[in-house]
Enzyme design. Sequence first.
Site, PDB file in Angstrom:
ATOM      1  N   TRP A 148      35.168 -69.373  12.565  1.00  0.00           N
ATOM      2  CA  TRP A 148      35.515 -70.231  11.436  1.00  0.00           C
ATOM      3  C   TRP A 148      34.290 -70.977  10.908  1.00  0.00           C
ATOM      4  O   TRP A 148      33.452 -71.437  11.673  1.00  0.00           O
ATOM      5  CB  TRP A 148      36.573 -71.250  11.841  1.00  0.00           C
ATOM      6  N   GLU A 165      52.553 -87.646   1.375  1.00  0.00           N
ATOM      7  CA  GLU A 165      53.537 -87.743   2.453  1.00  0.00           C
ATOM      8  C   GLU A 165      53.300 -88.920   3.391  1.00  0.00           C
ATOM      9  O   GLU A 165      54.185 -89.248   4.199  1.00  0.00           O
ATOM     10  CB  GLU A 165      53.522 -86.443   3.282  1.00  0.00           C
ATOM     11  N   LYS A 167      36.874 -67.468   7.485  1.00  0.00           N
ATOM     12  CA  LYS A 167      36.834 -66.742   8.753  1.00  0.00           C
ATOM     13  C   LYS A 167      35.861 -65.581   8.628  1.00  0.00           C
ATOM     14  O   LYS A 167      36.157 -64.582   7.963  1.00  0.00           O
ATOM     15  CB  LYS A 167      38.216 -66.251   9.167  1.00  0.00           C
ATOM     16  N   THR A 172      54.214 -83.970  -4.562  1.00  0.00           N
ATOM     17  CA  THR A 172      52.927 -83.445  -4.143  1.00  0.00           C
ATOM     18  C   THR A 172      52.306 -82.669  -5.295  1.00  0.00           C
ATOM     19  O   THR A 172      52.987 -82.290  -6.246  1.00  0.00           O
ATOM     20  CB  THR A 172      53.080 -82.529  -2.921  1.00  0.00           C
TER      21      THR A 172
END
Length: 561
Positions: free
Chosen positions: A455, A340, A450, A194
């Site tokens: 959000w 992944e 936030k 990754t």
Amino acid sequence: MHSIRTTMMPVPLSLDRLLERAGRLFPESEIVSRLPDRSLRRHSYADWHRRTLALASALRMLGLRKGDRVATLCWNHHAHLECYFGIPAAGGVMHTLNLRLAPDEIGWIAQHARDRFLVVDDVLLPLYRQFAAHHRFERVIVVPFSGARVATADGDPHAGEPAVDDYEQLLARAPAGFEFAPHDESDPVAMCYTSGTTGKPKGVVYSHRSTVLHSLNCALPDFVALAARDVVMPVTPMFHANSWGIPYAAVMLGAKLVFPGPHLAPEDLLDLMQAEPPTLALGVPTIWFGLVQALDAHPGRWRLPAGLRTMVGGAAVPESLIRAFARHGVGVAPGWGMTETSPVGSIFYEKPELRGRLSEDEWFARKALAGVPAPLVEVRIMGEQGPCAWNGRDVGELQVRGPFITGSYHGEAPGADKFSADGWLRTGDVAAIDEHGYIRIADRTKDLIKSGGEWISSVDLENAIMAHPAVAEAAVIALAHPKWTERPLACVVTKPGATVDAQALRAFIAPKFAKWQLPDAFEFIDAVPRTSTGKFWKARLRERFAGWQWPTDEGDGGSPA
């Protein structure tokens, strides 16, 4: 009751069979590689099949054992494709090293993977030397492109000096009569790490089974829709999640491949498209933004090939980019995935039940979504109270599972931070899914803003800002705020010769957002920092603007209350 057993042959899924199929059925199909000097080198699939088996035989001759890792430090070209299939054929595991990482990080990854051999382009030897002290390879195999003679050496294990081979000479002296290494379909064939923007990179190991199933998915009409008649240009690096798995699928089907090598500038890609017109090209949004800007800046110099379609992933695809390509007659298929997920987990296509029900503008807006889940991939949105409904509004973490989704990381036991208690991969993406199964990626969990307890999606703001004709790129970050906890700061790159001010941008996007969701400030910068995979590196922007002072008179714009 009498039991019944399957009558199907227990033949394992295998990359080796895709290799043999390509050599036998598609010997005249072509692989074109652009070399460092910009010349083109051509191989037939018959050539490639022969060379790939020679590589496998040579690796076995050098003492490669089953499960040994062979790293590659290569651009996109025919020899790298030979490694994709030749290393597993010999029983090894191909490990692509990301050449865009810092040298010490590449060295750490090679050490963590315990790579035994390295295949490296001669033009990348200077980079190899920068991390050679971090991990001692037993053998370094140099692919000669520059014309300079490769200085071969026997190596000194006592001094930690690797043996050095010339790739072409190694293939020439490979023993004949190669036989594939015995394997199970769950045996490993390749591994990628990754990008590791937070914490150390993690290794994902793919199997014969997962790779073949992912390749079969790529051939489906409502997925990538690859076919033997296609000419595929993988601009996505072969060291980035195996170029999204497309090279494997192209070989399976006998599609012509056109590799750009190290020449990824917009002008270089457009020149290559004139010489070898692709029907499918794949890359991250930043690549295609540059391509469209070059086309617009030099009208008449290039023409995109008729019927070209593009597969775009690695980051959210703005509607403005999709519309820009449409003006040039090119279709865009956005997708979503991760290292992944092998990596394509979803892709856009037009569901037939919606045709005739959506306007052109509604279709363009839908095309900016992440598409629908790929066959064999299960998805769910997990909120604080459990799974969310597929209504397009409820957001939570996107979680996935399936036969080509990783269930753990190399050298690590499954952990609660990345996997749910019932075994789903926690992607870290905040998303919603509508009633038709289209996924909307709202943000990465670490990039959500936030403000006053509510959000704000940085992705939605970025896409709206980048729709302005004067804007080349935009990245929106959350910065600490004394009253609202966090507020959005928009970092904007304008197109060459274009001008726009903060007031105009704010007014441009205002109709699409509530007042409290709008950025309180706009910063104009020269370029957005990039990660090694071409994504916006917002951590670098947060570091740059860590001392930001918000205006003292900003009203009640930070909260819907």
